[in-house]
Design a protein around this motif. Structure first.
Motif, short mmCIF file in Angstrom:
data_model
loop_
_atom_site.label_atom_id
_atom_site.label_comp_id
_atom_site.label_asym_id
_atom_site.label_seq_id
_atom_site.Cartn_x
_atom_site.Cartn_y
_atom_site.Cartn_z
N LEU A 1 -6.47 1.35 -6.33
CA LEU A 1 -5.69 0.84 -5.20
C LEU A 1 -6.62 0.44 -4.06
CD1 LEU A 1 -3.03 0.27 -3.71
CD2 LEU A 1 -2.91 2.69 -3.11
N ASP A 2 -7.63 1.29 -3.78
CA ASP A 2 -8.60 0.98 -2.72
C ASP A 2 -9.33 -0.34 -3.00
OD1 ASP A 2 -7.96 3.27 -1.40
OD2 ASP A 2 -9.67 4.44 -2.12
N LYS B 1 0.83 -1.21 0.00
CA LYS B 1 0.00 0.00 0.00
C LYS B 1 0.87 1.26 0.00
CE LYS B 1 -3.53 2.46 2.62
NZ LYS B 1 -4.41 2.48 3.79
N LYS B 2 1.92 1.24 0.84
CA LYS B 2 2.75 2.44 0.97
C LYS B 2 3.52 2.71 -0.32
CE LYS B 2 6.07 4.79 3.89
NZ LYS B 2 7.05 4.71 4.98
N SER C 1 1.44 9.41 -5.51
CA SER C 1 1.78 10.79 -5.08
C SER C 1 2.77 11.42 -6.05
CB SER C 1 2.40 10.80 -3.69
OG SER C 1 1.50 10.23 -2.78
N SER D 1 1.07 3.88 -3.03
CA SER D 1 0.59 5.23 -2.69
C SER D 1 1.67 6.27 -3.01
CB SER D 1 0.25 5.33 -1.19
OG SER D 1 -0.79 4.44 -0.88
N LYS D 2 2.93 5.89 -2.75
CA LYS D 2 4.05 6.80 -3.04
C LYS D 2 4.14 7.04 -4.55
CE LYS D 2 8.20 5.28 -1.92
NZ LYS D 2 9.39 4.88 -1.13
N ARG E 1 -6.30 6.11 -7.37
CA ARG E 1 -6.52 5.88 -5.93
C ARG E 1 -7.64 4.88 -5.72
NH1 ARG E 1 -6.49 12.14 -4.28
NH2 ARG E 1 -4.29 12.46 -3.92
#
Length: 472
Positions: A310-311, A209-210, A217, A213-214, A307
């Motif tokens: 990913l969710d 996830k991290k 971003s 997410s990076k 996003r």
């Protein structure tokens, strides 16, 4: 804080249609969501559609009349009216699912309540604003200075509609001007296909996830800095919103080194994630809005779409009740990947976006996992968006192939050495004939740049050596 909403304009056809449906079925109370636009540049809010919140898993209505209190020896007249009772978490969950299906320029901007004037007045403002706030927390309006949401009350006794503005910080409700107009019929459509290739250093023990997410971003920064070509013309503030659509937008991204130097020298970097693919994005622009809003809504649609995907992967990985399902096990494997332990290249496809016809020529979207069909998406749409049950599959648009995140070993994916990176997925356009030019910055450029740099370095070295020989 923005300037604040002073007036609300509702789409006459859609809002009146729901009112007529409700008055013929006459439920004692109902709650649902307002889909529309809170424009940061104006003091008007646009309400495109009202979507009823479906019954809970247990089959209970999400809004009901509270049981009347037992009369005291001398009952007061106020006791005779029931107030409204809400399943706040259920309404918020519905808002989360609806917002995932909306394209750029449309958001969940509040709630509506169908109830008699008496029971609405018998319900404390704190209860009403609690529902609105719960909805706004799960669907924050990104990039918006507007800290307000709508509460539309459709009263059946007497028959009338009114709108209140709920201030998110104080929870206060204030009345505002509410009128009808033709909105959906005059929406302008802007669309684009955004190709991306982002490299993210993976530090040891960073969870899936991290890392992803990076990557999103980093992509957000790239998208925000991109310049827009609209139908082949570089966007400027002078462009007006009177051109006939739909418009094809292309984003030009400045050339850049794929990774900042400081990220390459991080301690503990165990590899690079290559996040590459193609997003088909769409945004709707309301009447009297500026073209610059369409551009920022389109950029936002690219990011929120990733996003959402990913969710979906993380939601599936969490849903342990159906772990025997192949798709869940794929998502579970992905969510449990420990990147720094991987030795072989690993790739994981993201769900792909499809477009489903909605109201007055506009679309909503859904995301298909590998094992799903468009029928699964239609089923979700009927449930979440209250779409008509008899819509056929024929008009669904599939503009994307699966976009993909790929992990290789560090040296496989250093900038310029993309021999083993996945080729860019093929794409079907909404209407290929109208599709404008597309610029994709591929790896051939970085290889060429590296060769040129090497040549220059050799030349400079040669000149220095030659001049030193001459001096001696």
């Amino acid at each position: 804080m923005g300037m604040g909403v002073k007036a609300v304009v509702g789409d006459e056809a859609q809002l009146k249609a729901l009112e007529n449906t409700l008055s013929s079925s006459a439920p004692p109370a109902q709650v649902g969501l307002v889909v529309g636009k809170l424009s940061p540049s104006s003091d008007r809010a646009l309400a495109y559609s009202l979507i009823p919140t479906p019954p809970t898993d247990a089959g209970d209505p999400p809004c009901s009349l509270r049981a009347k209190p037992k009369p005291k020896p001398k009952p007061k007249p106020a006791d005779s009216t029931s107030s409204l009772d809400f399943d706040v978490d259920w309404v918020a969950e519905h808002a989360r699912q609806v917002s995932r299906m909306l394209l750029g320029g449309m958001s969940v901007i509040g709630i509506y309540i169908w109830a008699s004037e008496a029971s609405f007045k018998a319900t404390s403002p704190a209860v009403l604003s609690q529902v609105v706030r719960a909805v706004s927390q799960v669907v924050p309006l990104y990039d918006s200075a507007v800290d307000e949401r709508l509460l539309i009350h459709i009263s059946y006794s007497p028959r009338r509609s009114a709108c209140r503005i709920c201030d998110m910080s104080s929870g206060s409700l204030r009345p505002c001007d509410f009128k009808y107009s033709k909105l959906l019929a005059s929406l302008q459509t802007f669309r684009c296909t955004y190709n991306f290739e982002i490299r993210v250093p993976v530090v040891q023990a960073e969870p899936f996830k991290k890392v992803v997410s990076k990557a999103i971003s980093n992509l957000t920064k790239e998208v925000q800095n991109a310049k827009a070509l609209i139908d082949g013309i570089l966007f400027s503030d002078a462009m007006d919103n009177t051109l006939e659509g739909p418009h094809n937008v292309e984003f030009l991204v400045p050339f850049k080194n794929n990774l900042p130097a400081e990220e390459c020298s991080l301690e503990g970097v165990s590899g690079l994630l290559l996040f590459a693919g193609s997003v088909s994005a769409l945004a709707y622009l309301g009447p009297k809005e500026s073209v610059s809003e369409a551009i920022s809504d389109l950029k936002l649609d690219i990011i929120t779409s990733l996003r959402s995907r990913l969710d979906i992967i993380l939601d599936e990985a969490d849903g342990e009740s159906t772990t025997d399902n192949l798709e869940n096990s794929l998502s579970q494997k992905a969510a449990q990947v420990v990147f720094h332990e991987l030795r072989a290249p690993y790739s994981f496809p993201f769900p792909r976006r499809i477009l489903i016809p909605w109201l007055a020529g506009s679309y909503v979207c859904d995301y298909l996992q590998q094992s799903e069909t468009t029928e699964d998406a239609m089923e979700r749409c009927r449930e979440v968006m209250s779409l008509e049950a008899d819509m056929g599959n024929y008009s669904i648009v599939e503009p994307e192939s699966a976009s993909c995140t790929t992990l290789g070993s560090f040296w496989d994916v250093v900038p310029g050495a993309l021999s083993k990176a996945p080729s860019e997925p093929g794409r079907k356009e909404i209407q290929s004939a109208e599709n404008g030019l597309r610029r994709t910055h591929g790896s051939s450029f970085s290889i060429l740049a590296a060769l040129v740099a090497l040549l220059i370095a050799l030349l400079v070295g040669y000149i220095f050596t030659f001049s030193a020989i001459l001096k001696t």
